[in-house]
Motif scaffolding. Structure first.
Motif, PDB file in Angstrom:
ATOM      1  N   GLN A  89       1.468  -8.296  10.329  1.00 34.01           N
ATOM      2  CA  GLN A  89       2.444  -8.895   9.350  1.00 34.01           C
ATOM      3  C   GLN A  89       2.196  -8.613   7.829  1.00 34.01           C
ATOM      4  O   GLN A  89       3.169  -9.110   7.302  1.00 34.01           O
ATOM      5  CB  GLN A  89       2.507 -10.598   9.634  1.00 34.01           C
ATOM      6  CG  GLN A  89       1.171 -11.193   8.778  1.00 34.01           C
ATOM      7  CD  GLN A  89      -0.003 -11.155   9.533  1.00 34.01           C
ATOM      8  OE1 GLN A  89      -0.156 -10.483  10.935  1.00 34.01           O
ATOM      9  NE2 GLN A  89      -1.156 -11.804   9.414  1.00 34.01           N
ATOM     10  N   ILE A  90       1.335  -7.894   7.659  1.00 37.66           N
ATOM     11  CA  ILE A  90       1.089  -7.589   6.285  1.00 37.66           C
ATOM     12  C   ILE A  90       2.170  -6.654   5.842  1.00 37.66           C
ATOM     13  O   ILE A  90       2.573  -5.694   6.433  1.00 37.66           O
ATOM     14  CB  ILE A  90      -0.228  -6.450   6.095  1.00 37.66           C
ATOM     15  CG1 ILE A  90      -1.473  -7.699   6.286  1.00 37.66           C
ATOM     16  CG2 ILE A  90      -0.305  -5.999   4.731  1.00 37.66           C
ATOM     17  CD1 ILE A  90      -2.977  -7.039   6.511  1.00 37.66           C
ATOM     18  N   GLN A  91       2.467  -6.757   4.544  1.00 36.92           N
ATOM     19  CA  GLN A  91       3.602  -6.241   3.897  1.00 36.92           C
ATOM     20  C   GLN A  91       3.315  -5.144   2.976  1.00 36.92           C
ATOM     21  O   GLN A  91       4.202  -4.221   2.656  1.00 36.92           O
ATOM     22  CB  GLN A  91       4.785  -7.065   3.363  1.00 36.92           C
ATOM     23  CG  GLN A  91       5.283  -7.973   4.361  1.00 36.92           C
ATOM     24  CD  GLN A  91       6.168  -9.311   3.761  1.00 36.92           C
ATOM     25  OE1 GLN A  91       5.447  -9.979   2.976  1.00 36.92           O
ATOM     26  NE2 GLN A  91       7.472  -9.396   3.741  1.00 36.92           N
ATOM     27  N   GLU A  92       2.267  -5.097   2.443  1.00 34.25           N
ATOM     28  CA  GLU A  92       1.804  -4.434   1.592  1.00 34.25           C
ATOM     29  C   GLU A  92       0.179  -3.777   1.694  1.00 34.25           C
ATOM     30  O   GLU A  92      -0.475  -4.722   1.628  1.00 34.25           O
ATOM     31  CB  GLU A  92       2.165  -4.862   0.134  1.00 34.25           C
ATOM     32  CG  GLU A  92       1.593  -3.781  -1.004  1.00 34.25           C
ATOM     33  CD  GLU A  92       2.352  -4.370  -2.406  1.00 34.25           C
ATOM     34  OE1 GLU A  92       1.589  -3.814  -3.392  1.00 34.25           O
ATOM     35  OE2 GLU A  92       3.015  -5.200  -2.471  1.00 34.25           O
ATOM     36  N   TRP A  93      -0.001  -2.450   1.653  1.00 33.94           N
ATOM     37  CA  TRP A  93      -1.419  -2.143   1.619  1.00 33.94           C
ATOM     38  C   TRP A  93      -1.452  -1.667   0.171  1.00 33.94           C
ATOM     39  O   TRP A  93      -0.931  -0.743  -0.193  1.00 33.94           O
ATOM     40  CB  TRP A  93      -1.657  -0.852   2.368  1.00 33.94           C
ATOM     41  CG  TRP A  93      -1.697  -1.418   3.975  1.00 33.94           C
ATOM     42  CD1 TRP A  93      -1.136  -2.521   4.541  1.00 33.94           C
ATOM     43  CD2 TRP A  93      -2.228  -0.408   5.058  1.00 33.94           C
ATOM     44  NE1 TRP A  93      -1.375  -2.401   6.020  1.00 33.94           N
ATOM     45  CE2 TRP A  93      -2.078  -1.129   6.290  1.00 33.94           C
ATOM     46  CE3 TRP A  93      -2.706   0.831   5.202  1.00 33.94           C
ATOM     47  CZ2 TRP A  93      -2.087  -0.863   7.548  1.00 33.94           C
ATOM     48  CZ3 TRP A  93      -3.035   1.122   6.420  1.00 33.94           C
ATOM     49  CH2 TRP A  93      -2.837   0.252   7.726  1.00 33.94           C
ATOM     50  N   GLN A  94      -2.830  -1.908  -0.258  1.00 34.28           N
ATOM     51  CA  GLN A  94      -3.325  -1.651  -1.881  1.00 34.28           C
ATOM     52  C   GLN A  94      -4.649  -1.157  -1.224  1.00 34.28           C
ATOM     53  O   GLN A  94      -5.666  -2.095  -1.617  1.00 34.28           O
ATOM     54  CB  GLN A  94      -3.218  -2.429  -2.735  1.00 34.28           C
ATOM     55  CG  GLN A  94      -1.785  -2.934  -3.258  1.00 34.28           C
ATOM     56  CD  GLN A  94      -1.537  -3.849  -4.426  1.00 34.28           C
ATOM     57  OE1 GLN A  94      -2.568  -4.349  -5.052  1.00 34.28           O
ATOM     58  NE2 GLN A  94      -0.447  -4.268  -4.701  1.00 34.28           N
ATOM     59  N   LEU A  95      -5.033  -0.051  -1.070  1.00 35.90           N
ATOM     60  CA  LEU A  95      -6.349   0.494  -0.634  1.00 35.90           C
ATOM     61  C   LEU A  95      -6.587   1.503  -1.509  1.00 35.90           C
ATOM     62  O   LEU A  95      -6.390   2.733  -1.455  1.00 35.90           O
ATOM     63  CB  LEU A  95      -6.423   0.940   0.840  1.00 35.90           C
ATOM     64  CG  LEU A  95      -5.909   0.109   1.673  1.00 35.90           C
ATOM     65  CD1 LEU A  95      -6.116   0.512   3.163  1.00 35.90           C
ATOM     66  CD2 LEU A  95      -6.511  -1.423   1.708  1.00 35.90           C
TER      67      LEU A  95
END
Length: 346
Positions: A89-95
């Motif tokens: 359900q995550i909408q944004e990855w900031q890795l």
């Protein structure tokens, strides 16, 4: 008696054979049982590790402005565990700066993903599954090791912003790239492109393009087809000339051309009233031109802007036209003098 002895020997042999087989069967059953136990322990251990990893990942999930974000910075995550799929359900990855080497193929499970920010890692490949992310708006992969862009990226129909700066070996894009009808921001700086690809010129919504620090030798003659482009960064390339059609880019208001190999400025650029900022600094232009009445008390940065900016461009074009006319007149006079002398001698 002899017969009885033979019979007893045969019975003993058969008994020994059966005992051997029974022992072997028991050993095999014991081995299989031990293997099952080890597998079960491994499965349980793996499941436990997945639970621990998942719990650790859940700690990295935050909600900001109604958006669910996975944020990890400066930790060691060379690969992402399959357990992450449980957080689809995550909408944004900031890795950022996690040493990530590969985008997992299960990325296709994150259908709600809007932003995929993997800047400053060690990613070498964009998987074709990226094309499944039809809601994706931003893909940020600058400062990685990507050398190839898959044609499936063209299926990301809602992509608006793409950054692929500093991937070093990247030098081409697939034809399907032009299918990104909503893409308005594109950063391809610090790579190995020798020209602006046709698929980029064909992007209908592109407004901002950075191709600085590549190996551009020329610009497309039909560059004016980039009708909505208002910002074009092309510093630190190998451009020797500009096509006349650049003057037909009606939306262009920022043009950076510093540190190229330009010898002249197209006279038609004089009519680009929409051009607000331009920079020709550090180009081997044919004529050595200095703006008149340059203020001495302004800051150095502003000084450079005036010396090589919009006013400089107009003044250079005028001077080039004037000096070119003078050169033509001088050549014409020399030619006429030569004809007169020839006529006199006759």
């Amino acid at each position: 008696m002899t017969g009885v002895t033979v019979c007893c020997g045969t019975v003993n042999s058969i008994k020994a054979l059966w005992e051997t087989r029974i022992k072997k069967s028991k050993d095999e059953l014991k081995k299989e049982s031990e293997q099952r136990d080890r597998r079960e322990v491994g499965r349980l251990a793996g499941a436990w590790e997945d639970r621990i990893t998942l719990a650790k990942l859940k700690e990295k999930v935050v909600t900001e402005e109604g958006r669910i974000i996975l944020r990890i910075e400066k930790e060691e995550w060379k690969t992402l565990p399959p357990a992450l799929v449980q957080l689809s359900q995550i909408q944004e990855w900031q890795l950022h700066r996690i040493g990530l080497q590969k985008i997992p193929r299960f990325i296709s499970s994150f259908e709600s993903l809007i932003v995929l920010d993997l800047s400053r890692n060690s990613v070498t490949e964009i998987p074709k599954e990226i094309g499944k992310l039809t809601r994706l708006r931003e893909l940020l992969l600058s400062y990685n090791r990507v050398s190839h862009v898959p044609e499936e990226l063209g299926c990301c129909e809602n992509l608006e912003k793409l950054e692929l700066a500093m991937n070093e070996d990247l030098d081409e894009l697939p034809t399907q790239f032009s299918n990104l009808k909503k893409l308005y921001h594109l950063d391809l700086s610090m790579n190995q492109f020798t020209t602006i690809p046709d698929c980029v010129v064909n992007l209908p919504s592109l407004e901002w393009l950075d191709m600085g620090s590549n190996r551009l030798e020329s610009l497309p003659e039909d560059i004016h087809r980039m009708e909505k482009l208002h910002t074009l960064w092309l510093p630190r390339n190998e451009l020797e000339y500009l096509p006349d059609n650049i003057s037909r880019m009606q939306s262009l208001d920022t043009l950076v051309l510093s540190k190229n190999k330009l010898r002249d400025i197209p006279p038609l650029m004089e009519g680009m009233s929409n051009l607000r900022f331009v920079n020709f600094r550090d180009n081997p232009l044919t004529y050595d031109v200095m703006l008149p009445d340059l203020k001495e008390d302004v800051e150095e940065e502003e000084n450079d802007r005036e010396m090589f900016g919009r006013d400089f461009m107009h003044f250079y074009i005028q001077e080039a036209r004037k000096r070119g006319s003078q050169t033509f007149t001088s050549v014409l006079n020399v030619t006429l003098d030569g004809v007169s002398e020839t006529a006199s001698s006759l």
